[in-house]
Design an enzyme around this catalytic site. Structure first.
Site, mmCIF file in Angstrom:
data_model
loop_
_atom_site.group_PDB
_atom_site.id
_atom_site.type_symbol
_atom_site.label_atom_id
_atom_site.label_comp_id
_atom_site.label_asym_id
_atom_site.label_seq_id
_atom_site.Cartn_x
_atom_site.Cartn_y
_atom_site.Cartn_z
ATOM 1 C CB ILE A 1 -0.852 0.005 1.247
ATOM 2 C CG1 ILE A 1 -1.772 -1.418 1.291
ATOM 3 C CG2 ILE A 1 -1.970 1.342 1.134
ATOM 4 C CD1 ILE A 1 -2.605 -1.421 2.612
ATOM 5 N N PRO B 1 1.873 5.558 -0.284
ATOM 6 C CG PRO B 1 3.857 6.666 0.524
ATOM 7 C CD PRO B 1 3.137 5.420 -0.146
ATOM 8 C CG ASN C 1 7.921 9.655 -0.490
ATOM 9 O OD1 ASN C 1 8.171 10.999 -0.858
ATOM 10 N ND2 ASN C 1 8.184 9.341 0.690
ATOM 11 N N GLY D 1 0.323 6.839 6.815
ATOM 12 C CA GLY D 1 -0.015 7.093 7.915
ATOM 13 C C GLY D 1 -0.411 6.196 9.033
ATOM 14 C CB CYS E 1 8.070 10.019 6.643
ATOM 15 S SG CYS E 1 8.982 8.765 5.794
#
Ligand code: NAD
Length: 469
Positions: free
Chosen positions: A140, A142, A145, A225, A276
């Site tokens: 999964i 983000p 990026n 997140g 991050c």
């Protein structure tokens, strides 16, 4: 690297026109074309079939596949296209830094060399610890990026002998699909099977849930997140969780303050603070605080002093304590304008002194704003920095010449990346030693993931008979 704005705009325009063109012509979606499936179940099954074929091939094929992915994704036109697409589609980050990130990922992500076997030999024979694949991995991704995560995960996961099904972020679907298609092409060009790297034509929570619970998926890897990390850890499968951070930069009275100021600004402004790992707030020992701020201003920081304006800025970028997507990954000038601030043309970051409970230091904003908190001494600084990191165990930086203090901070904060006397991106191998990754697994402990993170440990024992010591 510098490129003028009109050249960037031309690249973005060309890329987006070609995508919109295809959409307008209503080209029918064929299930499975270029690794993109309408149905997530079909995507997983196709990837499983491809993985079975891939895993049975000699390792020589894996070397070729990784090499081909690297070559395709480090072509200048591809790098420029993905960088422009990511900026245009997500509205976040800046083109020049994305170009650098794209080269870094394609060229420096570890491949097959990462998979070293361990062995023991003795009177009882020979035992090997080998790293073998899980099979199909669900990854999964983000929005922050998008292309880097797909390329980085693809290289690591395929080097370890797996196939991968990507669940992209809805806000970065076009960029993600472009990368999946190109990665698929690269695998096939190298003689590998089709569909070793796949995704879906739509990004939805429903698709992600199917992926997470599909019996053919043996590992989940989530980069994002807290919500998505929690979701994969509850999936009942082996899971890697690369979650949020809120990296503090601590400066003590022994630091080279001029350099610390430059490093902090450089790290914080990299890709408009999207990574991050990027510095999200500053903690500074009172004795050097004024001089640090003075030097930050020399490096493009604009200081907001009025308390009301600072609070209004916090309300704008994080209303009710939740980060507004409208400002994530935007430039300091953009944010300043939206806040009604008239800032100089060369402003790179907005800075403001606040207390430790202020949203500008407590919240992972992912934009070039740095709240600064003064502390009495380095011990209080370490305590506060640990507090502000919220136990994410992600990233922290410290500027100090005192080895005892550096050592204390690194032990107390237990961050996956701890950069001493440099910008945060040194932790990704830019101006620091070591390899890059865009999946930094703090919660599950793999740290900076690479091929070996995506492999199972298997012991293979030959009893007696082979020992030449
Ligand atoms: P996000 O959490 O909004 O989305 C990440 C992905 O998770 C998306 O594909 C989204 O569709 C999916 N998702 C979100 N909630 C989910 C749920 N409950 N169940 C299933 N899927 C879900 O993250 P973002 O805004 O795209 O990225 C920014 C966040 O990611 C920041 O917190 C940043 O620190 C973190 N991040 C961490 C790393 C790392 O390596 N540790 C790398 C990049 C980003």
């Amino acid at each position: 690297m510098t490129i003028d704005t009109s050249a960037i705009e031309a690249i973005v325009k060309k890329v987006m026109e070609s995508i919109d063109d295809a959409e307008e012509k209503n080209i029918p979606v064929v299930d499975g074309q270029d690794g993109l499936f309408v149905d997530m179940n079909n995507a997983v099954e196709a990837c499983y079939a491809a993985w079975q074929a891939y895993y049975r091939q000699p390792l020589a094929l894996r070397y070729k596949v990784i090499d081909s992915i690297r070559k395709n994704f480090s072509k200048k036109e591809v790098v420029e296209t993905v960088a422009a697409m990511a900026v245009e589609e997500t509205g976040m980050g800046n083109y020049e830094d994305k170009v650098m990130k794209a080269y870094l990922t394609a060229e420096k992500t570890p491949g097959m060399e990462d998979l070293m076997a361990d062995c023991w030999t003795g009177d009882e024979g020979l035992t090997l610890l080998e790293l073998s694949p899980f099979g199909v991995i669900g990854a999964i991704c983000p929005s922050t990026n998008p292309n880097e995560t797909i390329v980085n995960n693809s290289i690591g996961m395929l080097a370890a002998g797996n196939g991968v099904v990507f669940a992209p972020h809805p806000g970065a679907i076009k960029t993600s699909q472009y990368c999946v298609k190109l990665a698929n092409k690269a695998v096939v060009e190298a003689g590998g099977p089709e569909n070793l790297i796949v995704s879906t034509t739509e990004a939805s929570m429903e698709n992600t849930n199917i992926l997470m619970h599909h019996p053919l998926v043996k590992m989940m890897c989530a980069t994002g997140g807290p919500g998505v990390v929690k979701a994969v850890l509850s999936s009942g499968k082996k899971a890697i969780g690369a979650g949020p951070g809120n990296p503090p930069a601590l400066v003590d009275e022994t630091a080279d303050v001029e350099k610390a100021a430059k490093d902090i600004i450089d790290g914080c402004t990299f890709d408009n603070n999207l990574p991050c790992i990027a510095e999200k707030e500053v903690v500074v020992v009172d004795q050097v605080a004024d001089y640090l701020i003075f030097n930050m201003k020399k490096n493009g920081a604009y200081e907001i002093k009025d308390k009301k304006t600072i609070d209004a800025l916090a309300d704008m970028v994080a209303p009710d304590g939740r980060v507004s997507r409208d400002y994530v990954g935007k430039s300091a000038k953009y944010i300043a304008k939206a806040a009604g601030l008239d800032v100089p043309e060369d402003t790179r970051v907005l800075i403001a002194e606040c207390d430790a409970s202020h949203p500008l230091v407590q919240i992972e904003l992912m934009m070039p704003i740095l709240g600064i908190v003064r502390v009495e001494d380095v011990d209080k600084g370490i305590e506060l920095a640990c507090d502000l990191e919220h136990g994410n165990r992600h990233t922290a930086t410290m500027h100090s010449k005192n080895v005892d203090s550096l050592s204390k901070m690194s032990k107390m904060i237990q961050a996956t990346i701890f950069v001493k006397n440099g910008p945060s991106y040194a932790g990704l191998g830019i101006g620091g030693e070591g390899y890059p990754t865009f999946t930094i697994a703090g919660p599950t402990g793999e740290g900076l993931t690479s091929a070996k993170s995506f492999a199972r440990r298997r012991r293979c024992v030959l009893c007696g008979g082979f020992d030449i010591k």
